[in-house]
Design a protein around this motif. Structure first.
Motif, mmCIF file in Angstrom:
data_model
loop_
_atom_site.group_PDB
_atom_site.id
_atom_site.type_symbol
_atom_site.label_atom_id
_atom_site.label_comp_id
_atom_site.label_asym_id
_atom_site.label_seq_id
_atom_site.Cartn_x
_atom_site.Cartn_y
_atom_site.Cartn_z
ATOM 1 N N VAL A 226 29.900 20.323 51.224
ATOM 2 C CA VAL A 226 31.021 21.233 51.463
ATOM 3 C C VAL A 226 32.338 20.446 51.542
ATOM 4 C CG1 VAL A 226 31.920 23.052 52.967
ATOM 5 C CG2 VAL A 226 29.451 22.730 52.756
ATOM 6 N N ALA A 227 32.276 19.310 52.232
ATOM 7 C CA ALA A 227 33.482 18.478 52.346
ATOM 8 C C ALA A 227 33.869 17.908 50.989
ATOM 9 C CB ALA A 227 33.256 17.363 53.363
ATOM 10 N N PRO B 167 34.846 19.552 56.949
ATOM 11 C CA PRO B 167 35.421 19.949 55.652
ATOM 12 C C PRO B 167 36.868 20.442 55.799
ATOM 13 C CG PRO B 167 33.185 20.771 55.841
ATOM 14 C CD PRO B 167 33.540 20.180 57.185
ATOM 15 N N ALA B 168 37.172 21.082 56.922
ATOM 16 C CA ALA B 168 38.537 21.590 57.127
ATOM 17 C C ALA B 168 39.532 20.429 57.208
ATOM 18 C CB ALA B 168 38.593 22.428 58.405
ATOM 19 N N ASP C 58 38.573 20.294 45.423
ATOM 20 C CA ASP C 58 39.393 21.500 45.254
ATOM 21 C C ASP C 58 40.848 21.275 45.661
ATOM 22 O OD1 ASP C 58 37.056 22.681 44.480
ATOM 23 O OD2 ASP C 58 36.779 23.872 46.309
ATOM 24 N N HIS C 59 41.072 20.348 46.580
ATOM 25 C CA HIS C 59 42.432 20.150 47.076
ATOM 26 C C HIS C 59 43.124 18.947 46.459
ATOM 27 C CE1 HIS C 59 40.928 23.071 50.009
ATOM 28 N NE2 HIS C 59 42.189 23.449 50.071
ATOM 29 N N LYS D 213 33.364 19.231 48.068
ATOM 30 C CA LYS D 213 33.996 20.290 47.277
ATOM 31 C C LYS D 213 35.418 20.556 47.770
ATOM 32 C CE LYS D 213 29.716 22.425 45.706
ATOM 33 N NZ LYS D 213 28.736 23.523 45.818
ATOM 34 N N ALA D 214 35.590 20.486 49.097
ATOM 35 C CA ALA D 214 36.930 20.700 49.658
ATOM 36 C C ALA D 214 37.888 19.621 49.146
ATOM 37 C CB ALA D 214 36.866 20.673 51.186
ATOM 38 N N ALA E 157 39.992 19.042 53.701
ATOM 39 C CA ALA E 157 40.842 19.924 52.895
ATOM 40 C C ALA E 157 42.317 19.733 53.260
ATOM 41 C CB ALA E 157 40.424 21.380 53.118
ATOM 42 N N GLN E 158 42.579 19.759 54.527
ATOM 43 C CA GLN E 158 43.956 19.696 55.015
ATOM 44 C C GLN E 158 44.626 18.362 54.652
ATOM 45 O OE1 GLN E 158 43.707 21.062 58.924
ATOM 46 N NE2 GLN E 158 45.880 21.438 59.177
ATOM 47 N N ARG F 221 45.100 17.927 50.817
ATOM 48 C CA ARG F 221 46.202 18.744 50.295
ATOM 49 C C ARG F 221 47.547 18.066 50.547
ATOM 50 N NH1 ARG F 221 44.845 23.740 52.473
ATOM 51 N NH2 ARG F 221 45.833 23.070 54.394
#
Lengths: 300, 336
Positions: free
Chosen positions: B16-17, B283-284, B23-24, B19-20, B287-288, B291
């Motif tokens: 999941v991480a 993962p959050a 994706d970012h 992919k995050a 993502a953060q 980004r």
């Protein structure tokens, strides 16, 4: 089995170093490691002083090895390293891979404790590059040494840190300067005030670590002399003693007596406990936390 | 004139991480196998073969790459497992393997010559002679630098090595030279070198006492918190200790490294990749942080002279930073 004195890890004044090595020339040691391995700012001895001391110790019958700095960052660190590597007279203990590069293909070098030899294949690589002796990491256990010693390359000697405060970590930051709210570049050489390092304890007043400039040491003293018989059967060739400001001569004498069978290893360990002026530990040897003191071999 | 755009290398402790991160905007994602072969060996974290294969596929389909960290120092008893992990990495088709152990570097260089080898930060290479050594002997194409060098030292080193340089840009700050720290094993028996962990959770105990909330690591008091203080994870170098009767963060405050403001400088001196720490994070977080850094790097390359750190970026990063404080660490000399 040979006895080696490791490099002085602290910052001692010039006179103290001179007196110390004059005494060590008479001590029952086979090998002496010399040089500043912790901080390039320390200068009570410079390379010519180390070389002069080396020559004196050699004339007193010691094998002398020049140790290189563990954390090498700047071009001036590299210049010192090159001067040591090219000294042309004395064996060199390489304490990081830059030194290994400079020493490979020469007549031979000592692979220092910080080269991170944890397995036989790594030791084989260093042997191929010219290492003639290796110093096990302080984290090494008896089990780890067993397999490495069993597969040891031809002509390789194994050295184990058997006595002293263990060097555990190195940093870009000087913790002694930090304790005095000084920047590292203007440290005023405060580590000279602490001939055995600056004690750091926990908030419930347990002695924990020792700050020694950019190096952090164990507060407890590694004391592995009680494991002498096990080391012998593994094929350990050299026992390293790390200098402290007091009692080093007596400590060397006790370990020599144990090696020669004059006293039992356990009795030697008990005598060293008193000379260490700090609690002892032997955890790493038994695959436990390094700070642990487990029961000594040979005790009922 | 800026050289080739620097890569953003992001951490992933799970699919999941990963992919995050992809994706970012991560260029590369680094992962580890679920065992003691990597320096973030935490419970519930990391990849088995199936998830690693899916990760490589996912990244590739988005034009990103996967790097595999295999950066502990195996003992003879763990040698076969480590070699199997190297073979598995080659089989997965990862873009590079990140190694520290000399024996394993030799194994990878001999058995899988075409798989790129990066020298892990755990390899403790802090000068160009050391990096040349790894390049000449084991053909590394990139070295990750320990977080101990100043910016000028990084620049000087970069100019003197024939390989790419990767530096840490953001995340928890190791104040010690990576690969040269046995503090954790001294207290708990496990260190990054030997077990891929520092201050392992299994050794942590929290206890409410009349003096405050205490955090202990295998019985050693790392810190004690008053009611109005935020308690942090007891990483042992980030506790408060006593020196000369004064109690303070004797080694390092619990801060995060954040080099956003150095981006133009890092780009100018030719750093090839910037690494985000935190495979143990959520993962959050990934993502953060990804980004913000993607945005910052792109902004920097569009107009390096005009680059300024945007307040919104810092606000985002502050939300996830350890101790909610930032430092430039060793890049900024006075920190030392």
């Amino acid at each position: 089995m040979k006895l080696a004195l490791g490099p002085v890890l602290y910052y001692w004044p010039r006179e103290q170093l001179q007196q110390f090595y004059a005494a060590m020339a008479q001590a029952p040691l086979d090998i002496v490691y010399l040089g500043e391995t912790v901080c390039s700012r320390r200068h009570s001895f410079r390379l010519p002083d180390w070389l002069e001391t080396a020559a004196r110790l050699r004339d007193a019958g010691k094998e002398v090895v020049l140790s290189t700095q563990v954390l090498i960052e700047s071009e001036s660190d590299l210049k010192t390293l090159r001067n040591i590597a090219g000294n042309g007279e004395f064996m060199v203990e390489a304490n990081e891979m830059g030194a290994v590069r400079l020493m490979s293909g020469t007549e031979g070098f000592v692979a220092g404790t910080h080269l991170n030899v944890y397995n036989s294949q790594t030791l084989k690589q260093l042997a191929a590059l010219g290492a003639r002796r290796w110093v096990a990491p302080v984290e090494a256990s008896m089990d780890m040494l067993q397999t490495i010693c069993a597969a040891q390359p031809q002509g390789m000697q194994t050295e184990v840190f058997v006595w002293g405060r263990m060097p555990l970590a190195y940093s870009a930051r000087c913790f002694t300067a930090r304790a005095h709210n000084l920047p590292k570049d203007d440290c005023q050489f405060r580590c000279m005030d602490y001939p055995d390092g600056l004690d750091m304890s926990t908030r419930d007043d347990q002695a924990f670590l020792v700050l020694n400039g950019i190096q952090t040491q164990s507060s407890r003293v590694c004391n592995l002399i009680s494991e002498l018989d096990a080391m012998r059967s593994l094929g350990v060739d050299v026992l390293r003693i790390s200098p402290q400001s007091r009692n080093t001569g007596e400590i060397v004498a006790v370990i020599r007596e144990a090696v020669e069978g004059g006293i039992t290893p356990v009795a030697a360990a008990a005598r060293l406990d008193r000379l260490g002026e700090m609690e002892s530990c032997n955890g790493y040897w038994h695959d436990r936390p390094g700070m642990d003191q487990t029961q000594r071999a040979g005790l009922p | 004139m800026l050289q080739k755009k620097m890569e953003l290398v992001c951490p992933a402790g799970s699919l999941v991480a990963l992919k995050a991160a992809v994706d970012h905007g991560a260029d590369c994602v680094y992962i580890g196998f679920r065992d003691g072969t990597n320096a973030r060996n935490f419970g519930g974290l990391n990849f088995d073969l199936a998830s690693a294969r899916e990760g490589v596929r996912y990244a590739r389909s988005a034009g990103a790459r996967v790097l595999l960290a295999l950066n502990t120092y195996p003992r003879d008893g763990g040698w076969q497992t480590a070699c199997n992990a190297v073979d598995a990495a080659a089989d997965l088709g990862v873009s590079a393997i990140i190694l520290a152990d000399v024996g394993l570097l030799e194994y990878a260089a001999t058995r899988h010559e075409t798989m790129r080898r990066h020298l892990s930060v755990q390899g403790s290479a802090t000068n160009y002679e050391a990096i040349r050594f790894y390049h000449e002997q084991y053909g590394i194409s990139r070295a990750v630098l320990p977080r101990v060098l100043s910016l000028e030292q990084v620049a000087h080193l970069r100019a003197n090595v024939p390989v790419e340089i990767e530096v840490f840009g953001f995340g928890s700050l190791c104040v010690m030279v990576e690969g040269r720290c046995a503090l954790s094993s001294y207290v708990t028996g496990e260190s990054p070198n030997t077990a891929g962990v520092c201050s392992p959770a299994r050794a942590v105990r929290w206890e409410k006492t009349p003096l405050g909330m205490e955090s202990r690591l295998n019985g050693v008091l790392i810190d004690r918190y008053a009611d109005d203080e935020n308690a942090g994870y007891p990483t042992l170098c980030k506790g408060r200790f006593k020196v000369d009767d004064e109690t303070y963060y004797a080694i390092e405050e619990p801060t995060s490294l954040n080099t956003l403001e150095l981006l133009p400088e890092l780009a100018r001196i030719g750093v090839s990749a910037i690494k985000i720490e935190g495979r143990q994070r959520s993962p959050a977080y990934v993502a953060q942080v990804t980004r913000v850094w993607r945005n910052a790097i792109d902004t920097c390359y569009r107009a390096p002279q005009q680059f300024v750190v945007q307040g919104a970026w810092m606000a985002e990063l502050n939300k996830v930073a350890e101790g909610q404080q930032h430092t430039l660490g060793a890049y900024h000399r006075p920190w030392k």
